[in-house]
Write a protein that holds these residues in place. Sequence first.
Motif, PDB file in Angstrom:
ATOM      1  N   LEU A 100       0.828  -1.201   0.000  1.00  0.00           N
ATOM      2  CA  LEU A 100       0.000   0.000   0.000  1.00  0.00           C
ATOM      3  C   LEU A 100       0.863   1.251   0.000  1.00  0.00           C
ATOM      4  O   LEU A 100       0.535   2.251  -0.642  1.00  0.00           O
ATOM      5  N   GLY A 101       1.967   1.170   0.698  1.00  0.00           N
ATOM      6  CA  GLY A 101       2.867   2.313   0.815  1.00  0.00           C
ATOM      7  C   GLY A 101       3.429   2.738  -0.528  1.00  0.00           C
ATOM      8  O   GLY A 101       3.492   3.937  -0.848  1.00  0.00           O
ATOM      9  N   GLN A 102       3.831   1.767  -1.328  1.00  0.00           N
ATOM     10  CA  GLN A 102       4.398   2.107  -2.635  1.00  0.00           C
ATOM     11  C   GLN A 102       3.353   2.750  -3.533  1.00  0.00           C
ATOM     12  O   GLN A 102       3.654   3.664  -4.298  1.00  0.00           O
ATOM     13  N   GLN A 103       2.128   2.275  -3.397  1.00  0.00           N
ATOM     14  CA  GLN A 103       1.046   2.897  -4.162  1.00  0.00           C
ATOM     15  C   GLN A 103       0.875   4.355  -3.736  1.00  0.00           C
ATOM     16  O   GLN A 103       0.707   5.254  -4.560  1.00  0.00           O
ATOM     17  N   CYS A 149      -8.724   9.914  -5.990  1.00  0.00           N
ATOM     18  CA  CYS A 149      -7.867   9.162  -6.899  1.00  0.00           C
ATOM     19  C   CYS A 149      -8.212   7.673  -6.717  1.00  0.00           C
ATOM     20  O   CYS A 149      -9.134   7.326  -5.991  1.00  0.00           O
ATOM     21  N   HIS A 150      -7.496   6.843  -7.400  1.00  0.00           N
ATOM     22  CA  HIS A 150      -7.799   5.401  -7.341  1.00  0.00           C
ATOM     23  C   HIS A 150      -6.571   4.588  -7.000  1.00  0.00           C
ATOM     24  O   HIS A 150      -5.522   4.777  -7.598  1.00  0.00           O
ATOM     25  N   PHE A 151      -6.751   3.740  -6.015  1.00  0.00           N
ATOM     26  CA  PHE A 151      -5.710   2.763  -5.679  1.00  0.00           C
ATOM     27  C   PHE A 151      -6.146   1.419  -6.265  1.00  0.00           C
ATOM     28  O   PHE A 151      -6.936   0.707  -5.655  1.00  0.00           O
ATOM     29  N   GLU A 152      -5.677   1.119  -7.459  1.00  0.00           N
ATOM     30  CA  GLU A 152      -6.040  -0.155  -8.104  1.00  0.00           C
ATOM     31  C   GLU A 152      -7.550  -0.342  -8.137  1.00  0.00           C
ATOM     32  O   GLU A 152      -8.069  -1.395  -7.769  1.00  0.00           O
ATOM     33  N   GLY A 165       3.484  24.319   8.697  1.00  0.00           N
ATOM     34  CA  GLY A 165       4.117  24.787   7.454  1.00  0.00           C
ATOM     35  C   GLY A 165       4.652  23.673   6.574  1.00  0.00           C
ATOM     36  O   GLY A 165       5.216  23.932   5.511  1.00  0.00           O
ATOM     37  N   GLN A 166       4.451  22.437   6.989  1.00  0.00           N
ATOM     38  CA  GLN A 166       4.948  21.306   6.200  1.00  0.00           C
ATOM     39  C   GLN A 166       3.768  20.525   5.617  1.00  0.00           C
ATOM     40  O   GLN A 166       2.763  20.336   6.294  1.00  0.00           O
ATOM     41  N   PRO A 167       3.907  20.100   4.399  1.00  0.00           N
ATOM     42  CA  PRO A 167       2.788  19.325   3.839  1.00  0.00           C
ATOM     43  C   PRO A 167       2.801  17.872   4.306  1.00  0.00           C
ATOM     44  O   PRO A 167       3.874  17.257   4.427  1.00  0.00           O
ATOM     45  N   LEU A 168       1.635  17.353   4.554  1.00  0.00           N
ATOM     46  CA  LEU A 168       1.485  15.944   4.882  1.00  0.00           C
ATOM     47  C   LEU A 168       0.362  15.406   3.993  1.00  0.00           C
ATOM     48  O   LEU A 168      -0.729  15.981   3.948  1.00  0.00           O
ATOM     49  N   THR A 169       0.692  14.371   3.284  1.00  0.00           N
ATOM     50  CA  THR A 169      -0.314  13.775   2.390  1.00  0.00           C
ATOM     51  C   THR A 169      -1.067  12.691   3.136  1.00  0.00           C
ATOM     52  O   THR A 169      -0.472  11.868   3.830  1.00  0.00           O
ATOM     53  N   LEU A 170      -2.386  12.725   2.967  1.00  0.00           N
ATOM     54  CA  LEU A 170      -3.217  11.716   3.618  1.00  0.00           C
ATOM     55  C   LEU A 170      -4.130  11.058   2.561  1.00  0.00           C
ATOM     56  O   LEU A 170      -4.785  11.758   1.797  1.00  0.00           O
ATOM     57  N   PHE A 171      -4.080   9.768   2.555  1.00  0.00           N
ATOM     58  CA  PHE A 171      -5.023   9.024   1.708  1.00  0.00           C
ATOM     59  C   PHE A 171      -6.016   8.316   2.615  1.00  0.00           C
ATOM     60  O   PHE A 171      -5.605   7.677   3.598  1.00  0.00           O
ATOM     61  N   VAL A 172      -7.260   8.414   2.296  1.00  0.00           N
ATOM     62  CA  VAL A 172      -8.294   7.685   3.028  1.00  0.00           C
ATOM     63  C   VAL A 172      -9.044   6.828   2.005  1.00  0.00           C
ATOM     64  O   VAL A 172      -9.575   7.348   1.022  1.00  0.00           O
TER      65      VAL A 172
END
Lengths: 229, 171
Positions: A100-103, A149-152, A165-172
Amino acid sequence: MDNLSLRRALYQDPSRVSAQQLSDDPQLAQLQQELLQQDQWCKQLLNVDVPAQLADRILLQQRLQPVRWYRRPWPYASAAALLLSLWFWQAQPPALSADLGQQALGHVYHELAALGATTPLNADSVQPLFAEIGVTAALTMPVVYARFCHFEGVRALHLVLEIDGQPLTLFVLPAQPGLPDTSASQFADARFFGKSVTTARHHLVMVAEQPQLLAQIGPALLKSLKFNI
Amino acid sequence: MNSAQQRYEALVRAYTADLYRYAWWLCRSASIAEDLVQDTFLRAWKSLPQLQEAGAAKAWLLTILRHENARRFERKQLDYTEVEQDSLVDTSSPSPEHAVATDRLHRLLLNLPQDYREPLVMQLLFGMTGDEIATVLGLNLNTVNTRLFRGRAQLRAQLQPDYPDGVSLHG
Protein backbone atom coordinates in the motif's frame (compact mmCIF):
# COMPACT_ATOMS: atom_id res chain seq x y z
CA MET A 1 15.23 -72.42 -64.92
CA ASP A 2 13.36 -75.71 -65.00
CA ASN A 3 9.82 -76.21 -66.20
CA LEU A 4 8.24 -76.07 -62.76
CA SER A 5 10.10 -72.89 -61.80
CA LEU A 6 9.09 -71.25 -65.06
CA ARG A 7 5.50 -72.26 -64.50
CA ARG A 8 5.57 -70.76 -61.02
CA ALA A 9 7.20 -67.58 -62.36
CA LEU A 10 4.45 -67.27 -64.98
CA TYR A 11 1.72 -67.48 -62.39
CA GLN A 12 3.50 -64.97 -60.19
CA ASP A 13 3.81 -62.45 -63.02
CA PRO A 14 3.55 -63.57 -66.65
CA SER A 15 4.83 -60.25 -67.95
CA ARG A 16 8.21 -60.75 -66.29
CA VAL A 17 9.07 -63.98 -68.03
CA SER A 18 10.72 -63.43 -71.41
CA ALA A 19 9.55 -65.28 -74.52
CA GLN A 20 13.12 -66.46 -75.00
CA GLN A 21 12.98 -68.39 -71.74
CA LEU A 22 9.92 -70.23 -73.01
CA SER A 23 11.13 -70.85 -76.55
CA ASP A 24 11.82 -74.52 -75.86
CA ASP A 25 8.41 -75.21 -74.34
CA PRO A 26 5.37 -74.36 -76.50
CA GLN A 27 3.01 -75.36 -73.69
CA LEU A 28 4.51 -72.81 -71.34
CA ALA A 29 4.53 -70.19 -74.09
CA GLN A 30 0.83 -70.88 -74.58
CA LEU A 31 0.26 -70.63 -70.81
CA GLN A 32 2.01 -67.28 -70.78
CA GLN A 33 -0.24 -65.94 -73.53
CA GLU A 34 -3.33 -67.13 -71.70
CA LEU A 35 -2.20 -65.64 -68.41
CA LEU A 36 -1.32 -62.36 -70.10
CA GLN A 37 -4.80 -62.34 -71.64
CA GLN A 38 -6.29 -63.09 -68.25
CA ASP A 39 -4.31 -60.25 -66.72
CA GLN A 40 -5.47 -57.93 -69.45
CA TRP A 41 -9.09 -58.75 -68.71
CA CYS A 42 -8.46 -58.32 -65.00
CA LYS A 43 -6.94 -54.89 -65.61
CA GLN A 44 -10.03 -53.86 -67.51
CA LEU A 45 -12.21 -55.01 -64.65
CA LEU A 46 -10.04 -53.33 -62.07
CA ASN A 47 -10.29 -50.10 -63.95
CA VAL A 48 -13.59 -49.06 -62.30
CA ASP A 49 -14.94 -45.58 -62.89
CA VAL A 50 -13.61 -42.97 -60.52
CA PRO A 51 -16.14 -40.43 -59.22
CA ALA A 52 -15.88 -37.16 -61.10
CA GLN A 53 -13.72 -34.52 -59.45
CA LEU A 54 -12.81 -36.76 -56.55
CA ALA A 55 -9.30 -35.27 -56.47
CA ASP A 56 -10.74 -31.76 -56.34
CA ARG A 57 -13.04 -32.70 -53.50
CA ILE A 58 -10.13 -34.19 -51.57
CA LEU A 59 -8.10 -31.03 -52.03
CA LEU A 60 -11.03 -28.89 -50.95
CA GLN A 61 -11.54 -31.03 -47.86
CA GLN A 62 -7.87 -30.67 -46.99
CA ARG A 63 -8.01 -26.89 -47.35
CA LEU A 64 -11.01 -26.73 -45.06
CA GLN A 65 -9.15 -28.61 -42.36
CA PRO A 66 -8.20 -26.52 -39.35
CA VAL A 67 -4.55 -25.59 -39.51
CA ARG A 68 -2.43 -27.56 -37.10
CA TRP A 69 -0.50 -25.42 -34.71
CA TYR A 70 2.82 -27.04 -35.61
CA ARG A 71 2.41 -26.12 -39.27
CA ARG A 72 2.22 -22.42 -38.45
CA PRO A 73 3.98 -22.20 -35.10
CA TRP A 74 4.64 -18.47 -34.82
CA PRO A 75 1.08 -17.17 -34.55
CA TYR A 76 0.31 -19.88 -32.03
CA ALA A 77 3.48 -19.20 -30.11
CA SER A 78 2.59 -15.51 -29.98
CA ALA A 79 -0.90 -16.28 -28.76
CA ALA A 80 0.48 -18.67 -26.15
CA ALA A 81 2.96 -16.03 -24.96
CA LEU A 82 0.16 -13.48 -24.71
CA LEU A 83 -2.05 -15.83 -22.72
CA LEU A 84 0.86 -16.73 -20.47
CA SER A 85 1.53 -13.07 -19.84
CA LEU A 86 -2.12 -12.40 -19.05
CA TRP A 87 -2.19 -15.37 -16.71
CA PHE A 88 0.97 -14.16 -15.03
CA TRP A 89 -0.38 -10.72 -14.42
CA GLN A 90 -3.74 -12.06 -13.34
CA ALA A 91 -2.01 -14.43 -10.97
CA GLN A 92 0.02 -11.65 -9.41
CA PRO A 93 -1.61 -10.23 -6.28
CA PRO A 94 -2.61 -6.64 -6.79
CA ALA A 95 0.27 -4.28 -6.21
CA LEU A 96 -1.97 -2.37 -3.83
CA SER A 97 -2.35 -5.24 -1.45
CA ALA A 98 1.29 -6.15 -1.83
CA ASP A 99 2.46 -2.70 -0.85
CA LEU A 100 0.00 0.00 0.00
CA GLY A 101 2.87 2.31 0.82
CA GLN A 102 4.40 2.11 -2.63
CA GLN A 103 1.05 2.90 -4.16
CA ALA A 104 0.74 5.91 -1.93
CA LEU A 105 4.22 7.10 -2.81
CA GLY A 106 3.37 6.72 -6.47
CA HIS A 107 0.37 8.98 -6.03
CA VAL A 108 2.41 11.53 -4.11
CA TYR A 109 4.98 11.73 -6.88
CA HIS A 110 2.26 11.89 -9.48
CA GLU A 111 0.65 14.86 -7.71
CA LEU A 112 3.88 16.39 -6.47
CA ALA A 113 2.66 19.90 -7.23
CA ALA A 114 -0.03 19.39 -4.62
CA LEU A 115 2.64 19.55 -1.93
CA GLY A 116 3.27 23.17 -2.89
CA ALA A 117 -0.33 24.23 -2.31
CA THR A 118 -0.74 26.71 0.48
CA THR A 119 -4.29 27.97 0.18
CA PRO A 120 -6.57 26.28 2.68
CA LEU A 121 -9.74 24.82 1.24
CA ASN A 122 -13.09 25.69 2.63
CA ALA A 123 -14.29 23.06 5.11
CA ASP A 124 -17.67 23.05 3.39
CA SER A 125 -16.10 21.87 0.18
CA VAL A 126 -14.03 19.19 1.89
CA GLN A 127 -16.68 17.62 4.06
CA PRO A 128 -18.73 16.28 1.15
CA LEU A 129 -15.62 14.49 -0.10
CA PHE A 130 -15.19 12.78 3.25
CA ALA A 131 -18.87 11.97 3.32
CA GLU A 132 -18.60 10.17 0.02
CA ILE A 133 -16.32 7.61 1.58
CA GLY A 134 -18.24 7.36 4.81
CA VAL A 135 -16.07 9.54 7.00
CA THR A 136 -16.90 12.57 9.08
CA ALA A 137 -13.90 14.78 9.64
CA ALA A 138 -13.25 17.36 12.30
CA LEU A 139 -9.79 18.29 11.16
CA THR A 140 -7.90 20.86 13.17
CA MET A 141 -5.29 21.46 10.45
CA PRO A 142 -5.90 23.16 7.12
CA VAL A 143 -6.53 21.12 4.00
CA VAL A 144 -4.75 22.61 1.00
CA TYR A 145 -5.48 19.91 -1.54
CA ALA A 146 -8.33 17.42 -1.89
CA ARG A 147 -9.11 15.13 -4.79
CA PHE A 148 -10.25 11.63 -5.40
CA CYS A 149 -7.87 9.16 -6.90
CA HIS A 150 -7.80 5.40 -7.34
CA PHE A 151 -5.71 2.76 -5.68
CA GLU A 152 -6.04 -0.15 -8.10
CA GLY A 153 -9.67 0.59 -8.68
CA VAL A 154 -10.43 1.54 -5.06
CA ARG A 155 -11.64 5.11 -4.81
CA ALA A 156 -9.50 7.02 -2.36
CA LEU A 157 -9.50 10.55 -1.03
CA HIS A 158 -6.16 12.18 -1.61
CA LEU A 159 -5.58 15.11 0.77
CA VAL A 160 -2.66 17.37 1.53
CA LEU A 161 -2.70 18.89 5.01
CA GLU A 162 -0.49 21.65 6.21
CA ILE A 163 1.08 21.00 9.57
CA ASP A 164 3.44 23.55 10.98
CA GLY A 165 4.12 24.79 7.45
CA GLN A 166 4.95 21.31 6.20
CA PRO A 167 2.79 19.33 3.84
CA LEU A 168 1.49 15.94 4.88
CA THR A 169 -0.31 13.78 2.39
CA LEU A 170 -3.22 11.72 3.62
CA PHE A 171 -5.02 9.02 1.71
CA VAL A 172 -8.29 7.68 3.03
CA LEU A 173 -9.74 4.69 1.32
CA PRO A 174 -12.34 2.14 2.26
CA ALA A 175 -11.07 -1.31 3.13
CA GLN A 176 -11.58 -3.78 0.32
CA PRO A 177 -11.00 -7.49 -0.06
CA GLY A 178 -7.40 -7.96 -1.05
CA LEU A 179 -6.10 -4.96 0.78
CA PRO A 180 -3.72 -5.63 3.65
CA ASP A 181 -5.14 -6.08 7.12
CA THR A 182 -2.12 -4.91 8.97
CA SER A 183 -3.07 -2.51 11.68
CA ALA A 184 -0.07 -0.31 10.99
CA SER A 185 2.98 -0.36 8.79
CA GLN A 186 5.69 2.02 7.82
CA PHE A 187 7.41 2.62 4.54
CA ALA A 188 9.84 5.07 3.04
CA ASP A 189 11.90 5.88 0.02
CA ALA A 190 14.79 8.24 -0.53
CA ARG A 191 12.57 11.30 -0.02
CA PHE A 192 9.40 10.44 1.82
CA PHE A 193 8.38 8.55 4.89
CA GLY A 194 5.02 6.99 5.28
CA LYS A 195 2.76 5.17 7.62
CA SER A 196 -0.45 3.31 7.03
CA VAL A 197 -3.10 2.64 9.61
CA THR A 198 -6.03 0.30 9.18
CA THR A 199 -9.26 0.86 11.02
CA ALA A 200 -12.26 -1.40 10.99
CA ARG A 201 -13.36 -0.33 7.53
CA HIS A 202 -10.82 2.15 6.23
CA HIS A 203 -7.18 2.52 5.45
CA LEU A 204 -5.34 5.70 6.27
CA VAL A 205 -2.03 6.30 4.60
CA MET A 206 0.13 9.26 5.59
CA VAL A 207 3.16 10.47 3.70
CA ALA A 208 5.54 13.27 4.63
CA GLU A 209 9.14 14.27 4.13
CA GLN A 210 9.75 14.42 7.87
CA PRO A 211 9.17 11.23 9.84
CA GLN A 212 8.59 13.16 13.07
CA LEU A 213 5.61 14.77 11.40
CA LEU A 214 4.00 11.41 11.08
CA ALA A 215 4.66 10.52 14.66
CA GLN A 216 3.41 13.88 15.80
CA ILE A 217 0.20 14.09 13.87
CA GLY A 218 -0.78 10.48 13.43
CA PRO A 219 -2.73 9.94 16.65
CA ALA A 220 -4.41 13.35 16.47
CA LEU A 221 -5.41 12.76 12.92
CA LEU A 222 -7.02 9.47 13.76
CA LYS A 223 -9.00 11.10 16.56
CA SER A 224 -10.25 13.80 14.25
CA LEU A 225 -11.81 11.35 11.83
CA LYS A 226 -15.02 9.52 12.53
CA PHE A 227 -15.66 6.53 10.39
CA ASN A 228 -19.36 6.17 9.77
CA ILE A 229 -19.43 3.03 7.75
CA MET B 1 1.37 -21.92 -52.20
CA ASN B 2 3.99 -23.53 -49.99
CA SER B 3 6.01 -26.57 -50.95
CA ALA B 4 4.08 -28.94 -48.67
CA GLN B 5 0.84 -27.91 -50.33
CA GLN B 6 2.39 -28.40 -53.76
CA ARG B 7 3.65 -31.85 -52.84
CA TYR B 8 0.29 -32.78 -51.47
CA GLU B 9 -1.59 -31.62 -54.54
CA ALA B 10 0.79 -33.56 -56.76
CA LEU B 11 0.13 -36.70 -54.71
CA VAL B 12 -3.62 -36.25 -54.87
CA ARG B 13 -3.58 -35.66 -58.62
CA ALA B 14 -1.28 -38.60 -59.29
CA TYR B 15 -2.82 -41.28 -57.09
CA THR B 16 -6.47 -40.52 -56.43
CA ALA B 17 -7.79 -42.62 -59.31
CA ASP B 18 -5.71 -45.72 -58.63
CA LEU B 19 -6.23 -45.49 -54.87
CA TYR B 20 -9.96 -45.27 -55.42
CA ARG B 21 -9.87 -48.36 -57.65
CA TYR B 22 -7.78 -50.22 -55.13
CA ALA B 23 -10.17 -49.20 -52.35
CA TRP B 24 -13.13 -50.27 -54.46
CA TRP B 25 -11.69 -53.74 -54.84
CA LEU B 26 -10.78 -53.81 -51.19
CA CYS B 27 -14.25 -53.00 -49.88
CA ARG B 28 -16.36 -53.54 -53.03
CA SER B 29 -18.40 -50.41 -52.41
CA ALA B 30 -18.18 -47.10 -54.27
CA SER B 31 -19.24 -44.94 -51.33
CA ILE B 32 -16.94 -46.67 -48.84
CA ALA B 33 -14.10 -46.54 -51.35
CA GLU B 34 -14.57 -42.81 -51.74
CA ASP B 35 -14.59 -42.30 -47.97
CA LEU B 36 -11.49 -44.44 -47.65
CA VAL B 37 -9.59 -42.43 -50.25
CA GLN B 38 -10.60 -39.14 -48.65
CA ASP B 39 -9.59 -40.37 -45.19
CA THR B 40 -6.35 -41.68 -46.63
CA PHE B 41 -5.39 -38.36 -48.15
CA LEU B 42 -6.38 -36.43 -45.05
CA ARG B 43 -4.14 -38.63 -42.97
CA ALA B 44 -1.44 -38.33 -45.60
CA TRP B 45 -1.64 -34.54 -45.33
CA LYS B 46 -1.21 -34.71 -41.58
CA SER B 47 1.76 -37.05 -41.95
CA LEU B 48 3.28 -35.53 -45.07
CA PRO B 49 6.67 -34.80 -43.46
CA GLN B 50 7.09 -38.57 -43.02
CA LEU B 51 7.21 -39.04 -46.78
CA GLN B 52 10.85 -38.50 -47.61
CA GLU B 53 11.09 -39.92 -51.14
CA ALA B 54 8.69 -39.44 -54.02
CA GLY B 55 9.34 -43.02 -55.11
CA ALA B 56 7.90 -44.31 -51.85
CA ALA B 57 4.65 -42.39 -52.21
CA LYS B 58 2.64 -45.19 -53.77
CA ALA B 59 3.49 -47.77 -51.12
CA TRP B 60 3.09 -45.16 -48.39
CA LEU B 61 -0.39 -44.20 -49.54
CA LEU B 62 -1.44 -47.82 -49.91
CA THR B 63 -0.25 -48.54 -46.39
CA ILE B 64 -2.30 -45.63 -45.06
CA LEU B 65 -5.34 -46.75 -47.00
CA ARG B 66 -5.10 -50.27 -45.64
CA HIS B 67 -4.82 -48.89 -42.11
CA GLU B 68 -7.85 -46.70 -42.68
CA ASN B 69 -9.74 -49.72 -43.93
CA ALA B 70 -8.73 -51.67 -40.84
CA ARG B 71 -9.89 -48.76 -38.67
CA ARG B 72 -13.23 -48.93 -40.42
CA PHE B 73 -13.59 -52.51 -39.30
CA GLU B 74 -12.50 -51.58 -35.79
CA ARG B 75 -15.21 -48.94 -35.60
CA LYS B 76 -18.04 -50.86 -37.14
CA GLN B 77 -18.58 -53.30 -39.91
CA LEU B 78 -20.79 -51.31 -42.22
CA ASP B 79 -23.36 -52.88 -44.43
CA TYR B 80 -22.70 -52.40 -48.08
CA THR B 81 -23.88 -53.72 -51.34
CA GLU B 82 -21.92 -56.74 -52.30
CA VAL B 83 -21.42 -55.70 -55.89
CA GLU B 84 -22.11 -52.33 -57.43
CA GLN B 85 -22.47 -53.25 -61.05
CA ASP B 86 -23.18 -49.69 -62.07
CA SER B 87 -19.65 -48.66 -61.35
CA LEU B 88 -18.17 -51.30 -63.60
CA VAL B 89 -17.21 -50.42 -67.08
CA ASP B 90 -16.62 -52.70 -69.96
CA THR B 91 -15.75 -50.57 -72.92
CA SER B 92 -13.90 -53.04 -75.05
CA SER B 93 -15.97 -56.14 -75.45
CA PRO B 94 -15.17 -57.49 -78.88
CA SER B 95 -17.63 -60.33 -78.74
CA PRO B 96 -20.45 -61.87 -76.69
CA GLU B 97 -18.09 -64.65 -75.66
CA HIS B 98 -15.64 -62.09 -74.38
CA ALA B 99 -18.43 -60.33 -72.47
CA VAL B 100 -19.45 -63.57 -70.85
CA ALA B 101 -15.87 -64.38 -69.93
CA THR B 102 -15.32 -60.89 -68.56
CA ASP B 103 -18.47 -61.03 -66.48
CA ARG B 104 -17.43 -64.38 -65.14
CA LEU B 105 -13.94 -63.13 -64.37
CA HIS B 106 -15.45 -60.18 -62.58
CA ARG B 107 -17.40 -62.47 -60.28
CA LEU B 108 -14.35 -64.63 -59.77
CA LEU B 109 -12.26 -61.62 -58.87
CA LEU B 110 -14.87 -60.45 -56.41
CA ASN B 111 -15.02 -63.86 -54.81
CA LEU B 112 -11.29 -64.41 -54.77
CA PRO B 113 -10.07 -64.57 -51.16
CA GLN B 114 -8.78 -61.17 -50.12
CA ASP B 115 -5.34 -62.59 -49.35
CA TYR B 116 -5.01 -63.48 -53.02
CA ARG B 117 -6.93 -60.59 -54.49
CA GLU B 118 -5.04 -57.82 -52.73
CA PRO B 119 -1.53 -58.55 -54.05
CA LEU B 120 -2.95 -59.24 -57.48
CA VAL B 121 -4.73 -55.87 -57.55
CA MET B 122 -1.53 -54.14 -56.42
CA GLN B 123 0.43 -55.83 -59.16
CA LEU B 124 -2.04 -55.23 -61.95
CA LEU B 125 -3.30 -51.81 -60.93
CA PHE B 126 -0.09 -50.22 -59.71
CA GLY B 127 2.48 -52.36 -61.48
CA MET B 128 4.13 -53.03 -58.15
CA THR B 129 6.91 -55.56 -57.81
CA GLY B 130 6.77 -58.46 -55.40
CA ASP B 131 9.13 -56.64 -53.05
CA GLU B 132 6.96 -53.52 -53.03
CA ILE B 133 3.83 -55.54 -52.37
CA ALA B 134 5.60 -57.41 -49.58
CA THR B 135 6.53 -54.10 -47.97
CA VAL B 136 2.99 -52.75 -48.04
CA LEU B 137 1.41 -55.98 -46.83
CA GLY B 138 4.09 -56.63 -44.25
CA LEU B 139 4.84 -60.06 -45.69
CA ASN B 140 7.96 -61.70 -46.99
CA LEU B 141 8.52 -62.01 -50.73
CA ASN B 142 7.94 -65.76 -50.85
CA THR B 143 4.52 -65.39 -49.27
CA VAL B 144 3.58 -62.66 -51.72
CA ASN B 145 4.73 -64.77 -54.66
CA THR B 146 2.76 -67.72 -53.38
CA ARG B 147 -0.38 -65.62 -53.06
CA LEU B 148 0.07 -64.21 -56.56
CA PHE B 149 0.56 -67.72 -57.86
CA ARG B 150 -2.52 -69.06 -56.11
CA GLY B 151 -4.67 -66.13 -57.06
CA ARG B 152 -3.90 -66.39 -60.75
CA ALA B 153 -4.15 -70.14 -60.72
CA GLN B 154 -7.51 -70.03 -59.01
CA LEU B 155 -8.87 -67.56 -61.51
CA ARG B 156 -7.55 -69.60 -64.41
CA ALA B 157 -8.83 -72.88 -63.03
CA GLN B 158 -12.32 -71.44 -62.68
CA LEU B 159 -12.25 -69.58 -65.95
CA GLN B 160 -10.97 -72.52 -67.95
CA PRO B 161 -12.07 -75.63 -66.14
CA ASP B 162 -11.81 -77.56 -69.36
CA TYR B 163 -8.19 -76.69 -69.81
CA PRO B 164 -6.35 -77.65 -66.66
CA ASP B 165 -2.68 -77.15 -67.07
CA GLY B 166 -1.77 -79.36 -64.20
CA VAL B 167 -0.77 -76.61 -61.78
CA SER B 168 -1.46 -77.45 -58.20
CA LEU B 169 -3.11 -74.61 -56.30
CA HIS B 170 -1.17 -75.69 -53.29
CA GLY B 171 2.05 -75.05 -55.20
